[in-house]
Motif scaffolding. Structure first.
Motif, PDB file in Angstrom:
ATOM      1  N   ALA A   1      35.922  16.337 164.707  1.00  0.00           N
ATOM      2  CA  ALA A   1      34.869  15.317 164.834  1.00  0.00           C
ATOM      3  C   ALA A   1      33.395  15.628 164.651  1.00  0.00           C
ATOM      4  O   ALA A   1      32.467  14.968 164.142  1.00  0.00           O
ATOM      5  N   THR A   2      33.220  16.945 164.988  1.00  0.00           N
ATOM      6  CA  THR A   2      31.784  17.410 165.048  1.00  0.00           C
ATOM      7  C   THR A   2      31.666  19.111 164.791  1.00  0.00           C
ATOM      8  O   THR A   2      32.606  19.402 164.611  1.00  0.00           O
ATOM      9  N   ALA A   3      30.591  19.540 164.570  1.00  0.00           N
ATOM     10  CA  ALA A   3      30.514  21.093 164.628  1.00  0.00           C
ATOM     11  C   ALA A   3      30.609  21.504 166.128  1.00  0.00           C
ATOM     12  O   ALA A   3      29.735  21.238 166.722  1.00  0.00           O
ATOM     13  N   VAL A   4      31.411  22.627 165.956  1.00  0.00           N
ATOM     14  CA  VAL A   4      31.613  23.118 167.201  1.00  0.00           C
ATOM     15  C   VAL A   4      31.167  24.645 166.980  1.00  0.00           C
ATOM     16  O   VAL A   4      31.868  25.219 165.962  1.00  0.00           O
ATOM     17  N   PRO A   5      30.334  25.255 167.710  1.00  0.00           N
ATOM     18  CA  PRO A   5      29.660  26.424 167.556  1.00  0.00           C
ATOM     19  C   PRO A   5      31.031  27.750 167.461  1.00  0.00           C
ATOM     20  O   PRO A   5      31.918  27.443 168.269  1.00  0.00           O
ATOM     21  N   PRO A   6      30.966  28.545 166.566  1.00  0.00           N
ATOM     22  CA  PRO A   6      32.324  29.537 166.855  1.00  0.00           C
ATOM     23  C   PRO A   6      32.369  30.441 168.096  1.00  0.00           C
ATOM     24  O   PRO A   6      33.455  30.557 168.359  1.00  0.00           O
ATOM     25  N   ALA A   7      31.273  30.659 168.549  1.00  0.00           N
ATOM     26  CA  ALA A   7      31.311  31.254 170.081  1.00  0.00           C
ATOM     27  C   ALA A   7      31.937  30.381 171.016  1.00  0.00           C
ATOM     28  O   ALA A   7      32.750  30.975 171.713  1.00  0.00           O
ATOM     29  N   LEU A   8      31.718  29.184 171.036  1.00  0.00           N
ATOM     30  CA  LEU A   8      32.359  28.264 171.917  1.00  0.00           C
ATOM     31  C   LEU A   8      34.053  28.109 171.583  1.00  0.00           C
ATOM     32  O   LEU A   8      34.786  27.948 172.288  1.00  0.00           O
ATOM     33  N   GLN A   9      34.241  27.901 170.310  1.00  0.00           N
ATOM     34  CA  GLN A   9      35.567  28.004 169.824  1.00  0.00           C
ATOM     35  C   GLN A   9      36.399  29.334 170.389  1.00  0.00           C
ATOM     36  O   GLN A   9      37.456  29.174 170.747  1.00  0.00           O
ATOM     37  N   HIS A  10      35.835  30.439 170.368  1.00  0.00           N
ATOM     38  CA  HIS A  10      36.349  31.761 170.702  1.00  0.00           C
ATOM     39  C   HIS A  10      36.489  31.760 172.406  1.00  0.00           C
ATOM     40  O   HIS A  10      37.451  32.307 172.901  1.00  0.00           O
ATOM     41  N   LEU A  11      35.444  31.104 173.026  1.00  0.00           N
ATOM     42  CA  LEU A  11      35.707  30.880 174.466  1.00  0.00           C
ATOM     43  C   LEU A  11      36.706  30.048 174.815  1.00  0.00           C
ATOM     44  O   LEU A  11      37.591  30.632 175.844  1.00  0.00           O
ATOM     45  N   ILE A  12      37.019  29.137 174.233  1.00  0.00           N
ATOM     46  CA  ILE A  12      37.950  27.963 174.673  1.00  0.00           C
ATOM     47  C   ILE A  12      39.219  28.545 174.107  1.00  0.00           C
ATOM     48  O   ILE A  12      40.181  28.434 174.890  1.00  0.00           O
ATOM     49  N   GLY A  13      39.329  28.767 172.880  1.00  0.00           N
ATOM     50  CA  GLY A  13      40.625  28.913 172.137  1.00  0.00           C
ATOM     51  C   GLY A  13      41.265  30.140 172.490  1.00  0.00           C
ATOM     52  O   GLY A  13      42.100  30.349 173.416  1.00  0.00           O
ATOM     53  N   PRO A  14      40.899  31.166 171.862  1.00  0.00           N
ATOM     54  CA  PRO A  14      41.482  32.661 172.144  1.00  0.00           C
ATOM     55  C   PRO A  14      41.238  32.895 173.519  1.00  0.00           C
ATOM     56  O   PRO A  14      41.950  34.097 174.026  1.00  0.00           O
ATOM     57  N   GLY A  15      40.166  32.512 174.170  1.00  0.00           N
ATOM     58  CA  GLY A  15      39.691  33.125 175.388  1.00  0.00           C
ATOM     59  C   GLY A  15      40.547  32.460 176.634  1.00  0.00           C
ATOM     60  O   GLY A  15      41.427  32.903 176.899  1.00  0.00           O
TER      61      GLY A  15
END
Length: 124
Positions: free
Chosen positions: A56-70
């Protein structure tokens, strides 16, 4: 920078997994692996929300990495799920083992799909 975000997320996810698992086991007992079931379900919800928000929106890659694989990857645990399922079978509880295997997969898929759709509906 992305690898650092994965590490930061993992520093939160791994101990959180342990604490949730122990808390659930203390409250519900150990006849069924509710602790692992719970952390895996929470990780699916987290990834579902991340997927929906990213759609739905743009999520910064850093936040994606923090939440997903982190965070979510270290919160969930396929290996413990597998060991607990095999142990249930070995200790004479094949129905519990089957319920754990099928229930975990179906509940995880449903949690991910529902949370993703909900995030899209709320933001889209």
């Amino acid at each position: 920078m992305n690898w650092l975000m994965v590490i930061v997320g993992a520093l939160v996810g791994a101990p959180l997994r342990y604490l949730i698992d122990r808390t659930v086991h203390t409250r519900l007992g150990t006849a069924f692996p509710w602790g692992t079931f719970t952390v895996n379900l929470l990780a699916c919800v987290g990834l579902g929300v991340l997927t929906g928000v990213s759609t739905a929106t743009a999520v910064p890659p850093a936040l994606q990495h923090l939440i997903g694989p982190g965070l979510c990857a270290t919160l969930s645990t396929y290996s413990t799920f597998s060991v607990e399922t095999v142990r249930l079978t070995e200790t004479g509880a094949p129905l519990r083992a089957a319920a754990n295997a099928v229930g975990s997969v179906l509940a995880g898929l449903a949690a991910l799909a529902l949370s993703s759709h909900l995030a899209v509906a709320l933001l889209g």
